[in-house]
Write a protein that holds these residues in place. Structure first.
Motif, PDB file in Angstrom:
ATOM      1  N   LYS A  55       9.230 -12.431   1.560  1.00 48.88           N
ATOM      2  CA  LYS A  55       8.438 -11.237   1.247  1.00 48.88           C
ATOM      3  C   LYS A  55       8.898 -10.041   2.077  1.00 48.88           C
ATOM      4  CE  LYS A  55       4.270 -13.492  -0.459  1.00 48.88           C
ATOM      5  NZ  LYS A  55       2.831 -13.661  -0.315  1.00 48.88           N
ATOM      6  N   GLN A  56       9.213 -10.272   3.340  1.00 53.42           N
ATOM      7  CA  GLN A  56       9.703  -9.188   4.188  1.00 53.42           C
ATOM      8  C   GLN A  56      11.042  -8.671   3.676  1.00 53.42           C
ATOM      9  OE1 GLN A  56       9.609 -11.160   7.987  1.00 53.42           O
ATOM     10  NE2 GLN A  56       7.583 -10.321   8.501  1.00 53.42           N
ATOM     11  N   ALA A  57      11.905  -9.560   3.237  1.00 49.99           N
ATOM     12  CA  ALA A  57      13.199  -9.160   2.677  1.00 49.99           C
ATOM     13  C   ALA A  57      12.995  -8.358   1.387  1.00 49.99           C
ATOM     14  CB  ALA A  57      14.067 -10.385   2.413  1.00 49.99           C
ATOM     15  N   TYR A  58      12.043  -8.778   0.556  1.00 51.34           N
ATOM     16  CA  TYR A  58      11.741  -8.060  -0.690  1.00 51.34           C
ATOM     17  C   TYR A  58      11.246  -6.648  -0.382  1.00 51.34           C
ATOM     18  CZ  TYR A  58       9.517  -6.831  -5.093  1.00 51.34           C
ATOM     19  OH  TYR A  58       9.144  -6.175  -6.241  1.00 51.34           O
ATOM     20  N   VAL A  59      10.349  -6.511   0.598  1.00 53.10           N
ATOM     21  CA  VAL A  59       9.822  -5.197   0.976  1.00 53.10           C
ATOM     22  C   VAL A  59      10.944  -4.313   1.519  1.00 53.10           C
ATOM     23  CG1 VAL A  59       8.299  -3.985   2.589  1.00 53.10           C
ATOM     24  CG2 VAL A  59       7.453  -5.960   1.339  1.00 53.10           C
ATOM     25  N   GLU A  60      11.831  -4.866   2.327  1.00 51.56           N
ATOM     26  CA  GLU A  60      12.957  -4.095   2.872  1.00 51.56           C
ATOM     27  C   GLU A  60      13.901  -3.640   1.753  1.00 51.56           C
ATOM     28  OE1 GLU A  60      13.389  -2.852   5.941  1.00 51.56           O
ATOM     29  OE2 GLU A  60      11.390  -3.688   6.315  1.00 51.56           O
ATOM     30  N   ALA A  61      14.154  -4.511   0.788  1.00 53.23           N
ATOM     31  CA  ALA A  61      15.012  -4.142  -0.341  1.00 53.23           C
ATOM     32  C   ALA A  61      14.358  -3.040  -1.170  1.00 53.23           C
ATOM     33  CB  ALA A  61      15.295  -5.359  -1.212  1.00 53.23           C
ATOM     34  N   LEU A  65       3.433  -1.569   1.157  1.00 53.02           N
ATOM     35  CA  LEU A  65       4.189  -1.807   2.395  1.00 53.02           C
ATOM     36  C   LEU A  65       5.524  -1.054   2.382  1.00 53.02           C
ATOM     37  CD1 LEU A  65       3.504  -5.622   2.889  1.00 53.02           C
ATOM     38  CD2 LEU A  65       2.649  -3.753   4.325  1.00 53.02           C
ATOM     39  N   ALA A  66       6.186  -1.008   1.220  1.00 55.22           N
ATOM     40  CA  ALA A  66       7.462  -0.300   1.107  1.00 55.22           C
ATOM     41  C   ALA A  66       7.279   1.203   1.245  1.00 55.22           C
ATOM     42  CB  ALA A  66       8.129  -0.634  -0.222  1.00 55.22           C
ATOM     43  N   LEU A  67       6.124   1.718   0.820  1.00 60.46           N
ATOM     44  CA  LEU A  67       5.845   3.157   0.900  1.00 60.46           C
ATOM     45  C   LEU A  67       5.332   3.582   2.274  1.00 60.46           C
ATOM     46  CD1 LEU A  67       4.096   3.713  -2.545  1.00 60.46           C
ATOM     47  CD2 LEU A  67       6.343   4.560  -1.859  1.00 60.46           C
ATOM     48  N   GLU A  68       5.017   2.619   3.111  1.00 62.22           N
ATOM     49  CA  GLU A  68       4.455   2.904   4.424  1.00 62.22           C
ATOM     50  C   GLU A  68       5.369   3.826   5.227  1.00 62.22           C
ATOM     51  OE1 GLU A  68       3.660  -0.381   7.333  1.00 62.22           O
ATOM     52  OE2 GLU A  68       1.859  -0.542   6.085  1.00 62.22           O
ATOM     53  N   GLY A  69       4.789   4.874   5.781  1.00 64.56           N
ATOM     54  CA  GLY A  69       5.547   5.801   6.614  1.00 64.56           C
ATOM     55  C   GLY A  69       6.287   6.880   5.845  1.00 64.56           C
ATOM     56  N   LEU A  93       0.038   8.600  -3.807  1.00 62.20           N
ATOM     57  CA  LEU A  93       0.705   7.560  -4.594  1.00 62.20           C
ATOM     58  C   LEU A  93       0.141   6.194  -4.220  1.00 62.20           C
ATOM     59  CD1 LEU A  93       3.192   7.346  -6.615  1.00 62.20           C
ATOM     60  CD2 LEU A  93       4.459   6.598  -4.637  1.00 62.20           C
ATOM     61  N   GLU A  94      -0.095   5.978  -2.929  1.00 64.10           N
ATOM     62  CA  GLU A  94      -0.643   4.700  -2.475  1.00 64.10           C
ATOM     63  C   GLU A  94      -2.044   4.459  -3.032  1.00 64.10           C
ATOM     64  OE1 GLU A  94      -0.338   4.297   1.777  1.00 64.10           O
ATOM     65  OE2 GLU A  94       1.770   4.822   1.756  1.00 64.10           O
ATOM     66  N   LYS A  95      -2.800   5.530  -3.261  1.00 62.22           N
ATOM     67  CA  LYS A  95      -4.158   5.391  -3.794  1.00 62.22           C
ATOM     68  C   LYS A  95      -4.168   4.893  -5.235  1.00 62.22           C
ATOM     69  CE  LYS A  95      -6.136   8.980  -0.871  1.00 62.22           C
ATOM     70  NZ  LYS A  95      -6.691  10.338  -0.834  1.00 62.22           N
ATOM     71  N   THR A  96      -3.069   5.068  -5.945  1.00 69.39           N
ATOM     72  CA  THR A  96      -3.006   4.645  -7.352  1.00 69.39           C
ATOM     73  C   THR A  96      -2.610   3.183  -7.510  1.00 69.39           C
ATOM     74  OG1 THR A  96      -0.692   5.276  -7.632  1.00 69.39           O
ATOM     75  CG2 THR A  96      -2.342   6.980  -8.061  1.00 69.39           C
ATOM     76  N   LEU A  97      -2.330   2.515  -6.432  1.00 65.06           N
ATOM     77  CA  LEU A  97      -1.838   1.131  -6.499  1.00 65.06           C
ATOM     78  C   LEU A  97      -2.975   0.144  -6.686  1.00 65.06           C
ATOM     79  CD1 LEU A  97       0.945   1.262  -3.773  1.00 65.06           C
ATOM     80  CD2 LEU A  97       1.144   1.604  -6.237  1.00 65.06           C
ATOM     81  N   GLU A  98      -3.490   0.122  -7.894  1.00 63.05           N
ATOM     82  CA  GLU A  98      -4.536  -0.818  -8.300  1.00 63.05           C
ATOM     83  C   GLU A  98      -4.218  -1.302  -9.703  1.00 63.05           C
ATOM     84  OE1 GLU A  98      -8.214   1.277  -8.093  1.00 63.05           O
ATOM     85  OE2 GLU A  98      -8.144   1.463  -5.919  1.00 63.05           O
ATOM     86  N   GLY A  99      -4.616  -2.505 -10.018  1.00 62.94           N
ATOM     87  CA  GLY A  99      -4.366  -3.047 -11.355  1.00 62.94           C
ATOM     88  C   GLY A  99      -2.910  -3.430 -11.518  1.00 62.94           C
ATOM     89  N   THR A 100      -2.445  -3.414 -12.753  1.00 62.96           N
ATOM     90  CA  THR A 100      -1.054  -3.765 -13.040  1.00 62.96           C
ATOM     91  C   THR A 100      -0.158  -2.581 -12.700  1.00 62.96           C
ATOM     92  OG1 THR A 100      -1.349  -3.076 -15.328  1.00 62.96           O
ATOM     93  CG2 THR A 100      -1.659  -5.401 -14.850  1.00 62.96           C
ATOM     94  N   THR A 101       0.915  -2.847 -12.002  1.00 63.08           N
ATOM     95  CA  THR A 101       1.786  -1.768 -11.536  1.00 63.08           C
ATOM     96  C   THR A 101       3.249  -2.116 -11.759  1.00 63.08           C
ATOM     97  OG1 THR A 101       0.186  -1.177  -9.816  1.00 63.08           O
ATOM     98  CG2 THR A 101       2.405  -0.344  -9.542  1.00 63.08           C
TER      99      THR A 101
END
Length: 168
Positions: free
Chosen positions: A10-16, A64-68, A74-82
């Motif tokens: 999962k960490q590798a996926y987030v970094e990618a 997590l990828a958008l963090e920072g 944009l982060e507020k819209t992350l609900e439901g199917t994305t």
């Protein structure tokens, strides 16, 4: 608690995903709920032909990828199917394809938000961007304008040459 192997995957996926976001010029986040497999295949083909990466993502992973990055709206819209479409070349192409598809699907597929050149955009802003002419359209407009001026100059010079021949 997840195993160390799953956690590292999962960490590798987030970094990618972070790397893809960093190297992109624009991206659009959509809610894909309610589309058929045939329509999804058609959409993916259109995006692939335009060199746009499209993937269904888990909200937590994208958050997590958008963090920072400062994309709080944009982060507020992350609900439901994305799903996210990431463009590395043309900043308008993903918005154009997805907004056209959202319009055709009549509510089954919606644009949530997006970003372009480090600035986040609301769904309304993404739709406004999608209505702008693309790079190829702008280049053809420029060529047409330049060609028209040169053609006008050639006609004027030809008329002057014909008039001077009549006088002589």
């Amino acid at each position: 608690m997840p195993s160390q192997k799953i956690l590292s995957e999962k960490q590798a996926y987030v970094e990618a995903l972070k790397a893809k976001l960093d190297s992109s010029v624009a991206g659009v986040v959509v809610d894909y709920k309610g589309i058929s497999v045939a329509n999804d295949t058609k959409l993916r083909r259109a995006l692939r032909e335009a060199n746009v990466e499209y993937a269904v993502v888990k909200n937590t992973m994208l958050r997590l990828a958008l963090e920072g990055k400062g994309y709080t709206e944009l982060e507020k819209t992350l609900e439901g199917t994305t799903a996210i479409a990431i463009s590395h070349e043309d900043p308008l192409v993903a918005a154009k394809i997805l907004c056209k598809y959202a319009e055709e699907s009549k509510g089954a597929f919606t644009v949530k938000a997006g970003y372009m050149d480090g600035a986040e955009m609301s769904a309304a802003e993404v739709e406004a961007i999608a209505k702008l002419p693309g790079k190829q359209e702008l280049l053809s407009m420029l060529c047409s304008a330049l060609q028209g001026n040169i053609r006008g100059l050639a006609v004027a010079l030809n008329a002057i040459a014909e008039k001077s021949e009549e006088v002589a």
